[in-house]
Structures are given as C-alpha cells and as structure tokens.
Design a protein around this motif. Structure first.
Motif, short mmCIF file in Angstrom:
data_model
loop_
_atom_site.label_atom_id
_atom_site.label_comp_id
_atom_site.label_asym_id
_atom_site.label_seq_id
_atom_site.Cartn_x
_atom_site.Cartn_y
_atom_site.Cartn_z
N MET A 34 -111.64 44.69 26.73
CA MET A 34 -110.20 44.49 26.61
C MET A 34 -109.65 43.71 27.79
O MET A 34 -110.23 43.74 28.88
CB MET A 34 -109.48 45.83 26.55
N TYR A 36 -105.91 43.58 29.67
CA TYR A 36 -104.55 44.09 29.78
C TYR A 36 -103.77 43.15 30.70
O TYR A 36 -104.31 42.61 31.67
CB TYR A 36 -104.53 45.50 30.36
N GLN A 38 -100.34 42.99 33.16
CA GLN A 38 -99.40 43.86 33.87
C GLN A 38 -98.39 43.00 34.63
O GLN A 38 -98.74 42.33 35.61
CB GLN A 38 -100.16 44.78 34.84
N ARG A 41 -94.12 45.64 38.56
CA ARG A 41 -93.36 46.88 38.42
C ARG A 41 -93.34 47.42 36.99
O ARG A 41 -92.40 48.13 36.60
CB ARG A 41 -91.94 46.73 38.96
N LYS A 42 -94.35 47.05 36.23
CA LYS A 42 -94.48 47.55 34.86
C LYS A 42 -95.88 48.12 34.67
O LYS A 42 -96.78 47.89 35.47
CB LYS A 42 -94.27 46.41 33.86
N GLY A 43 -96.04 48.87 33.58
CA GLY A 43 -97.36 49.34 33.24
C GLY A 43 -98.15 48.27 32.51
O GLY A 43 -97.59 47.34 31.93
N PRO A 44 -99.48 48.37 32.51
CA PRO A 44 -100.30 47.40 31.78
C PRO A 44 -100.05 47.49 30.27
O PRO A 44 -99.72 48.56 29.76
CB PRO A 44 -101.73 47.83 32.10
N LEU A 46 -101.85 46.02 26.43
CA LEU A 46 -103.03 45.39 25.85
C LEU A 46 -102.71 43.98 25.38
O LEU A 46 -101.75 43.74 24.65
CB LEU A 46 -103.54 46.23 24.67
N LEU A 88 -105.93 42.51 33.93
CA LEU A 88 -106.97 43.51 34.16
C LEU A 88 -107.96 43.49 33.01
O LEU A 88 -107.56 43.62 31.85
CB LEU A 88 -106.36 44.91 34.24
N GLY A 99 -109.76 56.16 25.54
CA GLY A 99 -109.03 55.96 26.79
C GLY A 99 -109.91 56.01 28.00
O GLY A 99 -109.44 55.89 29.13
N LEU A 101 -111.61 54.12 29.81
CA LEU A 101 -111.87 52.73 30.13
C LEU A 101 -112.25 52.58 31.60
O LEU A 101 -111.74 53.30 32.45
CB LEU A 101 -110.63 51.89 29.85
N PHE A 103 -111.82 49.87 34.45
CA PHE A 103 -111.01 48.69 34.70
C PHE A 103 -111.58 47.88 35.85
O PHE A 103 -112.13 48.43 36.81
CB PHE A 103 -109.58 49.09 35.06
N GLY A 104 -111.40 46.56 35.76
CA GLY A 104 -111.62 45.71 36.91
C GLY A 104 -110.44 45.84 37.86
O GLY A 104 -109.45 46.51 37.57
N GLN A 105 -110.56 45.19 39.01
CA GLN A 105 -109.54 45.32 40.05
C GLN A 105 -108.25 44.59 39.70
O GLN A 105 -107.21 44.87 40.28
CB GLN A 105 -110.07 44.77 41.38
N TYR B 33 -103.12 60.47 29.17
CA TYR B 33 -103.99 60.18 30.31
C TYR B 33 -103.16 60.02 31.58
O TYR B 33 -101.99 59.62 31.52
CB TYR B 33 -104.72 58.85 30.08
N TYR B 35 -103.70 57.87 35.15
CA TYR B 35 -104.49 56.92 35.93
C TYR B 35 -103.83 56.73 37.29
O TYR B 35 -102.63 56.89 37.45
CB TYR B 35 -104.53 55.55 35.25
N LEU B 41 -108.53 48.11 43.77
CA LEU B 41 -109.43 49.07 43.09
C LEU B 41 -109.17 49.17 41.60
O LEU B 41 -109.91 49.83 40.90
CB LEU B 41 -109.28 50.46 43.71
N GLY B 42 -108.14 48.56 41.11
CA GLY B 42 -107.85 48.67 39.70
C GLY B 42 -107.33 50.05 39.34
O GLY B 42 -106.82 50.79 40.18
N PHE B 90 -100.03 56.07 36.85
CA PHE B 90 -99.63 55.71 35.49
C PHE B 90 -100.03 56.79 34.51
O PHE B 90 -101.17 57.28 34.53
CB PHE B 90 -100.26 54.39 35.05
N LEU B 104 -104.15 51.58 25.04
CA LEU B 104 -103.38 52.61 25.71
C LEU B 104 -101.96 52.09 25.89
O LEU B 104 -101.76 50.91 26.16
CB LEU B 104 -103.98 52.92 27.09
N PHE B 106 -98.89 52.47 28.31
CA PHE B 106 -98.62 52.95 29.65
C PHE B 106 -97.13 53.12 29.91
O PHE B 106 -96.29 52.38 29.38
CB PHE B 106 -99.17 51.95 30.68
N GLY B 107 -96.81 54.08 30.77
CA GLY B 107 -95.49 54.19 31.32
C GLY B 107 -95.29 53.14 32.40
O GLY B 107 -96.20 52.32 32.66
#
Lengths: 113, 115
Positions: A34, A36, A38, A41-44, A46, A88, A99, A101, A103-105, B33, B35, B41-42, B90, B104, B106-107
């Motif tokens: 996947m 994502y 981001q 100041r927001k969540g990731p 898809l 990401l 869920g 997952l 994640f890369g950095q 979840y 996170y 570090l992701g 998150f 997923l 996310f908030g």
C-alpha cells in the motif's frame, strides 16, 4: 535493519515533474502493498493498494511491485503542488483488513509551482 | 465532522503522570488500532482490537495499555509517562468486511510531549 526501508527525503521537484518514490523490504512473506499519503497535521489516507507483483494505475499515480527484487515504487506523473505531502509505503503478509501493517519511514515531497 | 476523532489533539505532561488518549469512530468499523509516529521511524503499531473482547499487543506495547469501551471507542493509556513516549499518536479503524485492501481510516493525531 528495518523490515521496510524508505528514503525520508525531503524530495523537492518543480510542478509537472515525474516523481518516483521507492521502498525496499526484507520479508519475502509480504504480499499486500500500500501507499498512504499524509498531509501536514493530518492522518495518513490510503492512496494505492496492490496485491503481489505488477503495476496498478489510478489517474496520475502508478504503483509498481517487484517481489523478486523486494522493491516497490509509486510514480506520480504531472506532479502538482497539491501532491506535496509525506508518502508512506506499507505492507503486510496478511490478507484482509488486519491493520497489521509494516510502514516505511515516509518520504516528504514538495512540489514547487 | 471527522469519522475518527481523537482527543486531546495536543498534550504536554510531566514524567510519571498518567495520560489517556481517547478515540471514537462513527464509521461502524469493528477493528481499531493505535499507532505511534516518530520522525524517521514511520508508524509503529502499539495495540489493536478486532472487536470489543479482542485486544492484542502490537510491535511496541511496553509502557502502554488500552481499553475498548465500546465498538466505537478505543482509548490508549500511559500509566507513567516517560520522555521517550513523546510522539504523535494515531488511532485508526477498519472494517473486517471490507475489500481487504488494508485500508485503515486514521484520526488526525494526538501530539504528546512528556517533559
């Protein structure tokens, strides 16, 4: 060594450029891949999903998976300032929405007008 | 209104204090979840819950606990906060009945600073 490696950037390109974002991984069990996006100041959220090897295209975005090389890529054509975000990669060996997952950095992209 | 809501959005606390981060979702998802995101570090999975009675540890659960009060609510606690728990947290939700795309939701994150 991390299971998933991603160049953190930052990456700065002019508007209209083709952008290539990449991740490498070490776990050959990963089957679901996947990307994502981001915004600050927001969540990731898809952006693209791919199962196993191959390409998938969605508008200006193309996701590519090469399982033999353990390498995945996201290409953005005709990049726009609105594409400026952190991208990401994420992957998992599990089917369905577990869920779990890895994640890369994240790579921070800036597209300049 | 956001589908996944986290409170507080920002919190500064001192070492040793107990902190609770709350999450609620209006998407009707069964899976939730927590996170943690650190620069370079992701995202790392702390805890996950597939339903109200099913709670599991993720990669980095030490120093954290969770409570699934209802299908829509999932809270994360730091019993005795320490400075290296300073991070962006998150909450996310997903549906077991989805397309299996790994999506997923996310908030917007809770930024925690432990002094």
């Amino acid at each position: 060594q991390k299971e998933v490696e991603q160049d953190p950037g930052p990456l700065s390109v002019p508007e209209g450029a083709i952008v290539s974002l990449n991740c490498t991984y070490s776990n050959s069990a990963f089957q679901y891949f996947m990307w994502y996006r981001q915004y600050s100041r927001k969540g990731p959220e898809l952006l693209m999903y791919t199962y196993s090897s191959g390409n998938k295209e969605d508008g200006r975005f193309t996701a590519q998976v090469d399982k033999s090389s353990k390498y995945i890529s996201l290409f953005i054509r005709d990049s726009q300032p609105s594409d400026s975000a952190t991208y990401l990669c994420a992957m998992t060996p599990y089917s369905g929405n577990t869920g779990k997952l890895i994640f890369g950095q994240g790579t921070t992209l800036q597209v300049k007008p | 209104d956001a589908d996944v809501t986290q409170t507080p959005r920002n919190r500064i606390t001192k070492t040793g204090k107990r902190i609770m981060l709350e999450c609620s979702q209006t998407k009707g998802h069964d899976r939730m979840y927590w996170y943690r995101q650190d620069p370079g570090l992701g995202l790392q999975l702390i805890y996950y819950s597939f339903d109200v009675k099913d709670i599991n540890k993720g990669e980095i659960s030490d120093g954290y606990s969770v409570s699934r009060q209802a299908q829509a609510k999932f809270s994360l606690s730091l019993e005795s906060a320490i400075p290296n728990q300073t991070a962006l947290y998150f909450c996310a939700s997903a549906s077991s009945g989805g397309r299996g795309t790994g999506e997923l939701f996310f908030g917007e994150g809770s930024r925690l600073t432990v002094l």
